[in-house]
Design a protein around this motif. Structure first.
Motif, PDB file in Angstrom:
ATOM      1  N   LEU A 106       0.826  -1.211   0.000  1.00 47.71           N
ATOM      2  CA  LEU A 106       0.000   0.000   0.000  1.00 47.71           C
ATOM      3  C   LEU A 106       0.860   1.260   0.000  1.00 47.71           C
ATOM      4  O   LEU A 106       0.515   2.262  -0.648  1.00 47.71           O
ATOM      5  CB  LEU A 106      -0.934  -0.001   1.217  1.00 47.71           C
ATOM      6  CG  LEU A 106      -2.063  -1.039   1.167  1.00 47.71           C
ATOM      7  CD1 LEU A 106      -2.798  -1.110   2.500  1.00 47.71           C
ATOM      8  CD2 LEU A 106      -3.037  -0.720   0.038  1.00 47.71           C
ATOM      9  N   LYS A 107       1.990   1.225   0.702  1.00 47.36           N
ATOM     10  CA  LYS A 107       2.901   2.378   0.695  1.00 47.36           C
ATOM     11  C   LYS A 107       3.457   2.620  -0.706  1.00 47.36           C
ATOM     12  O   LYS A 107       3.558   3.772  -1.169  1.00 47.36           O
ATOM     13  CB  LYS A 107       4.052   2.150   1.679  1.00 47.36           C
ATOM     14  CG  LYS A 107       3.653   2.287   3.141  1.00 47.36           C
ATOM     15  CD  LYS A 107       4.843   2.020   4.064  1.00 47.36           C
ATOM     16  CE  LYS A 107       4.436   2.103   5.523  1.00 47.36           C
ATOM     17  NZ  LYS A 107       5.571   1.799   6.433  1.00 47.36           N
ATOM     18  N   GLU A 108       3.826   1.520  -1.392  1.00 46.97           N
ATOM     19  CA  GLU A 108       4.337   1.650  -2.755  1.00 46.97           C
ATOM     20  C   GLU A 108       3.261   2.204  -3.695  1.00 46.97           C
ATOM     21  O   GLU A 108       3.538   3.039  -4.549  1.00 46.97           O
ATOM     22  CB  GLU A 108       4.831   0.290  -3.265  1.00 46.97           C
ATOM     23  CG  GLU A 108       6.098  -0.191  -2.588  1.00 46.97           C
ATOM     24  CD  GLU A 108       6.582  -1.517  -3.156  1.00 46.97           C
ATOM     25  OE1 GLU A 108       5.922  -2.032  -4.082  1.00 46.97           O
ATOM     26  OE2 GLU A 108       7.610  -2.017  -2.678  1.00 46.97           O
ATOM     27  N   GLN A 130       0.769   4.166  -2.843  1.00 47.95           N
ATOM     28  CA  GLN A 130       0.574   5.590  -2.541  1.00 47.95           C
ATOM     29  C   GLN A 130       1.704   6.438  -3.132  1.00 47.95           C
ATOM     30  O   GLN A 130       1.469   7.552  -3.617  1.00 47.95           O
ATOM     31  CB  GLN A 130       0.488   5.805  -1.024  1.00 47.95           C
ATOM     32  CG  GLN A 130      -0.781   5.241  -0.389  1.00 47.95           C
ATOM     33  CD  GLN A 130      -2.048   5.779  -1.019  1.00 47.95           C
ATOM     34  OE1 GLN A 130      -2.188   6.989  -1.188  1.00 47.95           O
ATOM     35  NE2 GLN A 130      -2.961   4.898  -1.379  1.00 47.95           N
ATOM     36  N   ALA A 131       2.924   5.894  -3.084  1.00 44.32           N
ATOM     37  CA  ALA A 131       4.056   6.616  -3.683  1.00 44.32           C
ATOM     38  C   ALA A 131       3.875   6.744  -5.193  1.00 44.32           C
ATOM     39  O   ALA A 131       4.133   7.803  -5.778  1.00 44.32           O
ATOM     40  CB  ALA A 131       5.367   5.905  -3.358  1.00 44.32           C
ATOM     41  N   ALA A 132       3.428   5.645  -5.839  1.00 44.33           N
ATOM     42  CA  ALA A 132       3.197   5.686  -7.287  1.00 44.33           C
ATOM     43  C   ALA A 132       2.075   6.661  -7.632  1.00 44.33           C
ATOM     44  O   ALA A 132       2.171   7.416  -8.603  1.00 44.33           O
ATOM     45  CB  ALA A 132       2.862   4.283  -7.796  1.00 44.33           C
ATOM     46  N   LEU A 133       1.003   6.654  -6.825  1.00 44.82           N
ATOM     47  CA  LEU A 133      -0.101   7.588  -7.055  1.00 44.82           C
ATOM     48  C   LEU A 133       0.361   9.032  -6.939  1.00 44.82           C
ATOM     49  O   LEU A 133      -0.039   9.895  -7.736  1.00 44.82           O
ATOM     50  CB  LEU A 133      -1.222   7.323  -6.043  1.00 44.82           C
ATOM     51  CG  LEU A 133      -2.272   6.288  -6.436  1.00 44.82           C
ATOM     52  CD1 LEU A 133      -3.173   5.966  -5.258  1.00 44.82           C
ATOM     53  CD2 LEU A 133      -3.109   6.810  -7.600  1.00 44.82           C
ATOM     54  N   ALA A 134       1.215   9.300  -5.951  1.00 41.78           N
ATOM     55  CA  ALA A 134       1.719  10.668  -5.766  1.00 41.78           C
ATOM     56  C   ALA A 134       2.525  11.110  -6.997  1.00 41.78           C
ATOM     57  O   ALA A 134       2.407  12.256  -7.440  1.00 41.78           O
ATOM     58  CB  ALA A 134       2.585  10.743  -4.516  1.00 41.78           C
ATOM     59  N   LYS A 135       3.331  10.189  -7.560  1.00 41.06           N
ATOM     60  CA  LYS A 135       4.120  10.525  -8.750  1.00 41.06           C
ATOM     61  C   LYS A 135       3.210  10.781  -9.953  1.00 41.06           C
ATOM     62  O   LYS A 135       3.415  11.735 -10.711  1.00 41.06           O
ATOM     63  CB  LYS A 135       5.096   9.401  -9.067  1.00 41.06           C
ATOM     64  CG  LYS A 135       6.219   9.255  -8.047  1.00 41.06           C
ATOM     65  CD  LYS A 135       7.112   8.068  -8.373  1.00 41.06           C
ATOM     66  CE  LYS A 135       8.197   7.900  -7.325  1.00 41.06           C
ATOM     67  NZ  LYS A 135       9.049   6.706  -7.598  1.00 41.06           N
ATOM     68  N   TYR A 136       2.208   9.920 -10.128  1.00 42.09           N
ATOM     69  CA  TYR A 136       1.282  10.098 -11.245  1.00 42.09           C
ATOM     70  C   TYR A 136       0.533  11.435 -11.132  1.00 42.09           C
ATOM     71  O   TYR A 136       0.349  12.146 -12.117  1.00 42.09           O
ATOM     72  CB  TYR A 136       0.278   8.949 -11.301  1.00 42.09           C
ATOM     73  CG  TYR A 136       0.818   7.671 -11.906  1.00 42.09           C
ATOM     74  CD1 TYR A 136       1.519   7.674 -13.106  1.00 42.09           C
ATOM     75  CD2 TYR A 136       0.610   6.437 -11.290  1.00 42.09           C
ATOM     76  CE1 TYR A 136       2.008   6.503 -13.664  1.00 42.09           C
ATOM     77  CE2 TYR A 136       1.086   5.263 -11.839  1.00 42.09           C
ATOM     78  CZ  TYR A 136       1.782   5.299 -13.026  1.00 42.09           C
ATOM     79  OH  TYR A 136       2.267   4.136 -13.591  1.00 42.09           O
ATOM     80  N   ARG A 137       0.105  11.757  -9.919  1.00 41.39           N
ATOM     81  CA  ARG A 137      -0.646  13.013  -9.729  1.00 41.39           C
ATOM     82  C   ARG A 137       0.251  14.230  -9.927  1.00 41.39           C
ATOM     83  O   ARG A 137      -0.201  15.269 -10.423  1.00 41.39           O
ATOM     84  CB  ARG A 137      -1.288  13.022  -8.343  1.00 41.39           C
ATOM     85  CG  ARG A 137      -2.495  12.082  -8.261  1.00 41.39           C
ATOM     86  CD  ARG A 137      -3.008  11.922  -6.858  1.00 41.39           C
ATOM     87  NE  ARG A 137      -4.204  11.068  -6.838  1.00 41.39           N
ATOM     88  CZ  ARG A 137      -4.562  10.315  -5.813  1.00 41.39           C
ATOM     89  NH1 ARG A 137      -3.807  10.275  -4.727  1.00 41.39           N
ATOM     90  NH2 ARG A 137      -5.662   9.584  -5.886  1.00 41.39           N
TER      91      ARG A 137
END
Length: 215
Positions: free
Chosen positions: A39-41, A43-50
């Motif tokens: 889940l942490k990974e 969230q990190a990927a989502l932050a980069k995409y956003r």
């Protein structure tokens, strides 16, 4: 996701990685599942995409403002080029024939009276004399003089580049929003799988405790 998995990820033409859809959560997490790290990974990927989505959205707005300005400048320079070519031809040929050929282009040789924009609501009147060069803003408070044919070539190339960039940005934005959706779905699936797993473990512990009490 591991570094090796990241390196082998499928990417779009501009190098944006494609988010993998997790069809089987248990298989994805493996025999020793650690949903918290997954889940942490995510969230990190989502932050980069956003972050990329926000940057590209700003770039799209900039291009959508820039392209009309380039078109307007190009139209004006092309008009000056046509007017100058018409005036040159009028000196060597039959002016009556040129009137039919040139249409609305003024070949009278008189200065052209026009208005130019000082700001959004203020315009000034000016006379444009015959000239073979124009000045173009290149950005960063830089203005350069160009011969009219060179200016037309430059503006057309800039317009083509800006339109191509806008198409790529729109395509990337659509791609990014698909990846954001996939990652949000993955996050929900892993979270729900973990909730179900924890509930099953608690039920097993309760059942085991009851068995021990009966024994």
């Amino acid at each position: 996701m591991s570094k090796a998995a990241t390196q082998t990820q499928e990417r779009n033409p501009r190098g944006i990685p494609k988010a993998p859809f997790i069809a089987d959560v248990a298989e994805f997490l493996g025999p020793d599942p650690n949903p918290e790290n997954a889940l942490k990974e995510f969230q990190a990927a989502l932050a980069k995409y956003r972050y990329m989505d926000n940057n590209l959205a700003q770039r799209r707005r900039g291009l959508e403002e820039k392209i009309p300005d380039i078109k307007k400048t190009l139209a004006m320079v092309e008009f000056l080029q046509e007017r100058r070519e018409g005036m040159s031809a009028a000196k060597d040929g039959d002016e009556d024939d040129l009137d039919d050929d040139e249409g609305d282009v003024d070949v009278s040789g008189k200065p052209l009276t026009t208005t130019f924009e000082l700001n959004d609501t203020l315009y000034a009147e000016a006379e444009l004399e015959d000239t073979d060069s124009v000045y173009l803003w290149l950005g960063a408070n830089v203005m350069l003089e160009y011969k009219i044919p060179a200016a037309v070539t430059l503006l057309r190339s800039k317009l083509d580049a800006a339109q191509s960039s806008l198409e790529s940005v729109i395509e990337d934005l659509e791609f990014l929003r698909e990846q954001i959706t996939v990652m949000e779905v993955n996050t929900a699936r892993v979270y729900n799988w973990d909730v179900k797993r924890r509930r099953e473990l608690r039920e097993k512990e309760v059942g085991k405790g009851n068995d021990e009490e009966k024994a």
